[in-house]
Design a protein around this motif. Structure first.
Motif, short mmCIF file in Angstrom:
data_model
loop_
_atom_site.label_atom_id
_atom_site.label_comp_id
_atom_site.label_asym_id
_atom_site.label_seq_id
_atom_site.Cartn_x
_atom_site.Cartn_y
_atom_site.Cartn_z
N GLU A 56 0.93 -0.84 -0.47
CA GLU A 56 0.16 0.46 -0.08
C GLU A 56 0.71 1.02 0.10
O GLU A 56 1.85 1.26 1.27
N LYS A 57 0.63 2.57 -0.85
CA LYS A 57 1.32 3.85 -0.84
C LYS A 57 0.08 4.62 -0.44
O LYS A 57 -0.90 4.52 -0.82
N SER A 58 0.68 5.93 0.10
CA SER A 58 -0.32 7.22 0.33
C SER A 58 0.09 8.20 -1.44
O SER A 58 1.08 7.97 -1.89
N GLU A 59 -0.84 9.51 -1.58
CA GLU A 59 -0.41 10.15 -1.96
C GLU A 59 0.88 10.61 -2.28
O GLU A 59 1.04 11.23 -3.43
N ILE A 60 1.34 10.80 -0.94
CA ILE A 60 3.30 11.50 -1.06
C ILE A 60 3.85 10.66 -1.63
O ILE A 60 4.83 10.90 -2.18
N PHE A 61 3.86 9.26 -1.95
CA PHE A 61 4.77 8.55 -1.92
C PHE A 61 4.98 7.83 -3.68
O PHE A 61 3.55 7.66 -4.58
N ASP A 62 5.04 9.25 -4.10
CA ASP A 62 5.36 9.18 -6.06
C ASP A 62 6.46 9.22 -6.20
O ASP A 62 7.01 8.54 -5.99
N ASP A 63 6.43 9.23 -7.69
CA ASP A 63 7.36 8.75 -8.05
C ASP A 63 9.28 8.45 -8.26
O ASP A 63 9.85 8.30 -8.45
N GLN A 64 8.54 10.02 -7.14
CA GLN A 64 10.15 9.99 -7.03
C GLN A 64 10.69 9.57 -5.41
O GLN A 64 12.27 9.57 -5.16
N PHE A 65 9.76 8.49 -4.95
CA PHE A 65 9.90 7.13 -3.88
C PHE A 65 10.48 6.53 -4.20
O PHE A 65 9.10 5.72 -4.82
N SER A 66 11.47 5.39 -4.19
CA SER A 66 11.20 3.85 -4.09
C SER A 66 11.80 3.47 -2.58
O SER A 66 12.51 4.16 -1.99
N THR B 1 -11.18 9.04 3.87
CA THR B 1 -9.97 9.56 4.22
C THR B 1 -10.64 8.91 5.75
O THR B 1 -11.35 9.33 6.21
N GLN B 2 -9.87 8.01 6.96
CA GLN B 2 -10.20 7.63 7.83
C GLN B 2 -9.69 9.28 8.75
O GLN B 2 -8.08 9.24 8.59
N LEU B 3 -10.09 9.90 9.71
CA LEU B 3 -9.35 11.25 10.30
C LEU B 3 -9.56 10.40 12.51
O LEU B 3 -10.56 9.91 12.66
N LEU B 4 -8.54 10.91 12.59
CA LEU B 4 -8.28 10.75 14.26
C LEU B 4 -7.87 11.29 15.02
O LEU B 4 -6.98 12.60 14.03
N GLU B 5 -9.18 12.45 15.57
CA GLU B 5 -8.54 14.50 16.63
C GLU B 5 -8.87 13.60 17.53
O GLU B 5 -9.26 12.81 18.26
N GLN B 6 -7.42 14.47 18.31
CA GLN B 6 -7.16 14.16 19.25
C GLN B 6 -7.43 15.52 20.12
O GLN B 6 -7.44 16.58 19.63
N SER B 7 -7.20 15.12 21.31
CA SER B 7 -7.52 16.59 22.05
C SER B 7 -7.86 15.54 23.27
O SER B 7 -8.20 15.11 23.80
N PRO B 8 -7.55 17.19 24.56
CA PRO B 8 -7.04 18.19 23.72
C PRO B 8 -5.82 18.08 22.96
O PRO B 8 -4.87 17.22 23.16
N GLN B 9 -5.32 19.31 22.37
CA GLN B 9 -3.84 19.56 21.32
C GLN B 9 -3.12 19.91 22.28
O GLN B 9 -2.26 18.94 22.34
N PHE B 10 -3.04 20.62 23.26
CA PHE B 10 -2.39 21.23 24.14
C PHE B 10 -2.83 20.44 25.55
O PHE B 10 -4.10 21.24 26.26
N LEU B 11 -1.99 20.60 26.94
CA LEU B 11 -2.70 21.01 28.25
C LEU B 11 -1.06 20.68 29.15
O LEU B 11 -0.58 20.20 28.65
N SER B 12 -2.10 21.49 29.79
CA SER B 12 -0.68 21.56 30.69
C SER B 12 -1.26 21.74 32.49
O SER B 12 -2.39 22.50 32.28
N ILE B 13 -0.66 21.11 33.08
CA ILE B 13 -1.32 20.93 34.71
C ILE B 13 -0.55 20.39 35.46
O ILE B 13 0.81 20.75 34.93
N GLN B 14 -1.04 20.63 36.95
CA GLN B 14 0.42 20.46 38.25
C GLN B 14 0.56 18.98 38.30
O GLN B 14 -0.14 17.98 37.93
#
Lengths: 117, 111
Positions: A56-66, B1-14
């Motif tokens: 499998e390859k992503s869209e980033i992996f174009d002809d410049q990559f091997s 396209t599968q997306l994984l959303e993480q929250s919070p992006q930043f967390l600062s705690i004691q």
């Protein structure tokens, strides 16, 4: 404990030059991957490799990559003509197989920081 | 396209406080992994969850996989300065597919 090793840790190259990033996956693993992480961004999938071919390859992996597994232990990523936007951390990962939980776990190397100038 | 959303992006705690970070998606994953990444290093695997509703504990860290296998959480009890780092969730649609990563939660624990 077995680990994925990558060389070099840092590579600086001129734009337009070819680079080869090297990885030695964990020895009994069957699946190999390259990911990249541009500074401050998320880890992005490039390519997966199984049974001596790209699975499998992503869209980033174009002809410049091997990718290649030249000798049964090394796994390489070649970028033929580097661009400024190729600057990133490149991570190699390997996985034993599929099925059981432990076979699905992917282990990452320490990465190669590629800087294109 | 599968997306994984993480929250919070930043967390600062004691130090000593509890915290929970979340990883959400509209997609179903066959497995989900949590990694921790230090600056300039590769992701280090913490845990893998595969069963809906599964809970796994790793010392002061508790990981849960949602019943529908679309989301996960990481709870840290009594945080320590050594917990500081970037926590990444990553999911696989099936056993052979590559991992898709979230952007991560950057945790800073202050003494």
């Amino acid at each position: 404990e077995p680990e994925v090793t990558q060389t070099p840790s840092h590579q600086v190259t001129q734009m337009g030059q070819e680079v080869i990033l090297r990885c030695v996956p964990i020895s009994n693993h069957l699946y190999f991957y390259w990911y990249r992480q541009i500074l401050g961004q998320k880890v992005e999938f490039l390519v997966s490799f199984y049974n001596n071919e790209i699975s499998e390859k992503s869209e980033i992996f174009d002809d410049q990559f091997s990718v290649e597994r030249p000798d049964g232990s090394n796994f390489t990523l070649k970028i033929r003509s580097t661009k400024l936007e190729d600057s990133a951390m490149y991570f190699c990962a390997s996985r034993r197989g599929f099925g059981l939980v432990m076979n699905t776990e992917a282990f990452f190397g320490q990465g190669t920081r590629l800087t294109v100038v | 396209t599968q997306l994984l959303e993480q929250s919070p992006q930043f967390l600062s705690i004691q130090e000593g406080e509890n915290l929970t970070v979340y990883c959400n998606s509209s997609s179903v994953f066959s497995s989900l992994q949590w990694y921790r990444q230090e600056p300039g290093e590769g992701p280090v695997l913490l845990v893998t969850v595969v069963t809906g509703g599964e809970v796994k504990k790793l010392k002061r860290l508790t990981f849960q996989f949602g019943d529908a296998r679309k989301d996960s959480s990481l709870h840290i009890t009594a945080a320590q300065t050594g917990d500081t780092g970037l926590y990444l969730c990553a999911g696989a649609r099936s056993g052979n597919t590559p991992l898709v990563f979230g952007k991560g939660t950057r945790l800073s624990v202050i003494a």
